[in-house]
Scaffold this active site. Structure first.
Site, PDB file in Angstrom:
ATOM      1  N   GLU A  51       0.812  -0.784   0.329  1.00 28.84           N
ATOM      2  CA  GLU A  51       0.092   0.103  -0.117  1.00 28.84           C
ATOM      3  C   GLU A  51       0.887   1.167   0.032  1.00 28.84           C
ATOM      4  O   GLU A  51       2.015   1.156  -0.023  1.00 28.84           O
ATOM      5  CB  GLU A  51      -1.122  -0.180   1.132  1.00 28.84           C
ATOM      6  CG  GLU A  51       0.428  -0.088   2.814  1.00 28.84           C
ATOM      7  CD  GLU A  51      -0.786   0.633   3.218  1.00 28.84           C
ATOM      8  OE1 GLU A  51      -0.820   2.349   3.319  1.00 28.84           O
ATOM      9  OE2 GLU A  51      -0.576   0.286   4.948  1.00 28.84           O
ATOM     10  N   LYS A 186      -3.534  -2.242  14.436  1.00 28.93           N
ATOM     11  CA  LYS A 186      -4.016  -1.069  15.301  1.00 28.93           C
ATOM     12  C   LYS A 186      -3.343  -0.510  16.916  1.00 28.93           C
ATOM     13  O   LYS A 186      -5.091  -0.585  16.828  1.00 28.93           O
ATOM     14  CB  LYS A 186      -4.060   0.351  14.339  1.00 28.93           C
ATOM     15  CG  LYS A 186      -2.822   1.003  12.742  1.00 28.93           C
ATOM     16  CD  LYS A 186      -3.265   2.136  11.846  1.00 28.93           C
ATOM     17  CE  LYS A 186      -2.509   2.675  10.442  1.00 28.93           C
ATOM     18  NZ  LYS A 186      -2.811   1.277   9.027  1.00 28.93           N
TER      19      LYS A 186
END
Length: 707
Positions: A51, A186
């Site tokens: 990404e 995360k």
């Protein structure tokens, strides 16, 4: 290196074609696929998608560029093609050039964080965007890439049950048949709710090499939550991905890879930083898609950069594992990963077999800087006695580096024979090391000058004739059980004939070590149908010349070859000889003394010579013939050059059998040779295990020719 001197169902078209074909129109009209990525897609070669929000929004400059470049290099080093995905001037890019990466990473680039809702807008307005996990998954699904590496995925925010702030990453993972390799979710997010949402989306969540199924939390190795399954190897992961694709499940597989322990942060410190960052974000009124990059930036400041270092480390590690999985997935697609299970692969099976000479070396190192002449004079010298013989050296070194080996040889029924037996490591199977009373153990006297360079060698080698065709025939099952057969030139023609016939019969590749320039061409004097089993040779420059001359290259004398000193002239000679030899063997592995090493082959450097696994299988790509030079560092304080070439070849073979690519094979070979140069023994007592850094380093090469 060696001295300081000198369907269209799945059955008919395959799952890759199944997922790509319906989208080719979309592919060609809106997406620019880099040539190497396009070729890899056509060949079902391993590809890892990357990404780009980690470049545009996840890290500051210049760390964003440095990390992006390093990650691509890591993917290549593992034998896969990196495909960084982004949008530049309204064009969706699959695979970026170095210049495009630099442009995307520059502070002046005002790229938009691009998820599904943003994609059409940015394309229609010729804008630039860094694709999120969701955005990247859409593109992967469009072109047919099934392995994707990232840092951490988005998820349900900590107040998501109130705000309904749920990352589009989770929804997209329920739509895209892509394996996402990340360090979990995360830490700034609500991990339990995120995992619940993924379950609703039908996403398989796995841990990596963690039998306890601990799911990682980005900066920390454990989140307190559990995955549903665990993968212990790239092949295990690839098999599940392959099954998922064939079942047409069309949902992602999330593989949670813990951050490397050396970079992991304590749960207490990172939670404290996250709480502080959340307060700052609330005070600043940050909302929507900018929350995550804002929080990461603040956390980096609070942790004084430690979180950034951790972020860089984990994405690199994830990329490496993703590449390994992609390579295995590609192998499954091409049908080269079929192998017995681990229980069948015990220490007595599927280990390399080495057949060759066992010798007691008597080394004389002349004292003082004197010019050694063959005039009958007596020179003061130090004496060293050690076990040697090319076959024996290879067997000892390969067993130490690979973990097991089988050795077939002959020694006398004497003290020297007992000496050789006593020095062979237990991990080297020596039940075919016969004792012959008709001949003494082979001995070899080597005279070295004070710099460690070899001046003359004399020896009694009669016992090598005891390695008979009958001995080879009795060991046929051992040949069947071996991934590769390594031989030296000490074998007789009759023994070579029997061996090569068996290797042809059982499709076993032969690695030939020429041993000496006077006998270097011995196997090639046989019928071509026989020596066709020889896939690898590892000569020094004099042996290369002898083999090259045999195959019609220009006649060059020993003296003329000895005068080649400058790298340019050495490589010119090497190129000429290699071009004459390559039609007859797959790979030439050449040691070039202080200059380094040269590899001439029809195998792509980005493909392993063997499949990676417990039971290696020879699987060359067999493309164009190319030659590459690998420079070596200068080695000072050389004790002896004896055995350095054998140890280089052993390191290269051990890495090949582990499924490593050419650059890593050279790295392992160099390290083994380096240790040998500092030892008085032809094989050092201790080499190194698979945790050594040389196994994670790919030596950069210079291409010399391409045919």
């Amino acid at each position: 290196m060696f001295s300081k001197f000198g369907s269209c169902g799945w059955k008919s078209c395959g799952w890759r074609g199944f997922f790509r074909a319906p989208l080719r129109k979309f592919h060609h009209s809106l997406i620019d696929v880099a040539p190497e990525v396009s070729q890899a897609l056509q060949n079902a070669a391993p590809i890892v998608a990357l990404e780009s929000t980690i470049i545009t929004h996840g890290m500051p400059h210049p760390q964003n560029l440095e990390t992006a470049l390093a990650v691509e290099d890591i993917v290549r080093a593992e034998g896969a093609i990196p495909a960084t995905i982004a949008i530049l001037n309204g064009r969706i890019k699959v695979g970026l050039s170095g210049e495009e990466l630099r442009l995307l990473a520059s502070p002046e680039m005002k790229a938009i964080k691009t998820s599904r809702r943003d994609l059409a807008h940015i394309v229609s307005t010729a804008g630039c965007g860094g694709t999120t996990v969701a955005g990247t998954l859409i593109v992967c699904n469009a072109v047919g890439i099934h392995v994707f590496a990232t840092g951490g995925i988005g998820g349900v925010h900590r107040d998501g049950h109130i705000t309904m702030d749920v990352s589009a990453d989770l929804v997209e993972m329920g739509r895209a048949p892509v394996a996402v390799i990340s360090s979990g979710v995360k830490s700034i997010l609500d991990i339990p709710r995120t995992l619940e949402y993924l379950e609703t989306q039908g996403v398989c969540v796995a841990s990596w090499k963690c039998p306890e199924l601990d799911f990682p939390a980005f900066y920390t190795r454990k989140s307190g939550e559990k995955a549903t399954i665990n993968f212990n190897s790239p092949l295990e992961a690839a098999k599940l991905i392959d099954a998922s694709l064939k079942l047409g499940l069309k949902s992602a597989i999330l593989i949670g890879v813990p951050i490397p322990e050396a970079f992991a942060m304590s749960e207490e410190s990172i939670n404290e930083a996250i709480e502080g960052a959340l307060r700052e974000a609330s005070s600043a009124g940050v909302a929507g898609k900018m929350v995550t990059p804002y929080l990461l930036s603040v956390i980096a400041k609070i942790t004084e950069g430690r979180s950034l270092v951790a972020n860089m480390a984990l994405i690199k590690n994830n990329a490496k594992i993703a590449a390994q999985i992609a390579v295995e997935l590609s192998g499954i697609g091409r049908g080269i990963n079929a192998a017995p299970n681990a229980a069948e692969c015990n220490s007595h099976k599927y280990c390399p077999t080495i057949i060759g000479g066992s010798i007691v070396d008597i080394g004389y190192t002349v004292l003082g800087d004197v010019d050694i002449q063959m005039n009958g004079a007596t020179y003061r010298a130090e004496t060293k006695i050690s076990a040697g013989g090319v076959g024996r050296n290879l067997a000892e070194a390969i067993s130490k580096l690979h973990g097991t080996a089988r050795f077939i040889s002959a020694v006398g029924a004497d003290q020297n024979g007992a000496f050789i037996r006593s020095l062979m490591p237990k991990i080297c199977t020596t039940d075919a090391l016969i004792a012959d009373r008709a001949h003494p153990t082979a001995t070899c006297a080597v005279v070295l000058d004070s710099a460690g360079d070899c001046k003359i060698v004399v020896g009694d080698m009669q016992i090598h004739s005891s390695i008979t065709p009958d001995l080879i025939k009795r060991n046929e099952q051992n040949i069947v059980d071996s991934p590769i057969i390594v031989i030296d030139a000490n074998l007789t023609h009759e023994t070579m004939v029997m061996l090569l016939k068996l290797c042809q019969k059982h499709k076993k590749p032969v690695f030939f070590e020429p041993t000496d320039m006077l006998i270097a061409s011995k196997p090639f004097e046989l019928d071509q149908e026989l020596y066709g089993a020889i896939k690898f040779i590892s000569p020094n420059i004099h042996e290369l010349g002898a083999i090259g001359r045999f195959f019609g290259a220009t006649e060059v004398s020993f003296t003329e070859i000895s005068r080649l000193q400058e790298r340019k002239e050495v490589l010119e000679f090497t190129e000429e000889m290699s071009k004459a030899i390559l039609p007859h063997v797959d790979t030439i592995l050449l040691t070039l003394g202080r200059h380094g090493a040269f590899v001439a082959t029809r195998n792509s450097p980005s493909s392993g010579f063997f499949s990676d696994g417990v039971c290696p299988t020879y699987a060359p790509s067999m493309g164009k013939a190319t030659g590459r030079f690998y420079a070596a560092e200068e080695i000072l304080n050389v004790v002896s050059v004896c055995g350095a070439g054998d140890n280089f070849a052993s390191g290269f073979i051990a890495a090949m059998l582990k499924g490593e690519k050419e650059g890593v094979c050279v790295s392992v070979g160099f390290e083994a040779a380096k240790l040998t140069l500092g030892s008085s023994k032809t094989v050092p007592d201790t080499l190194f295990d698979h945790n050594h850094q040389c196994w994670n380093r790919s030596i950069v090469s210079e291409e010399i020719f391409c045919l």
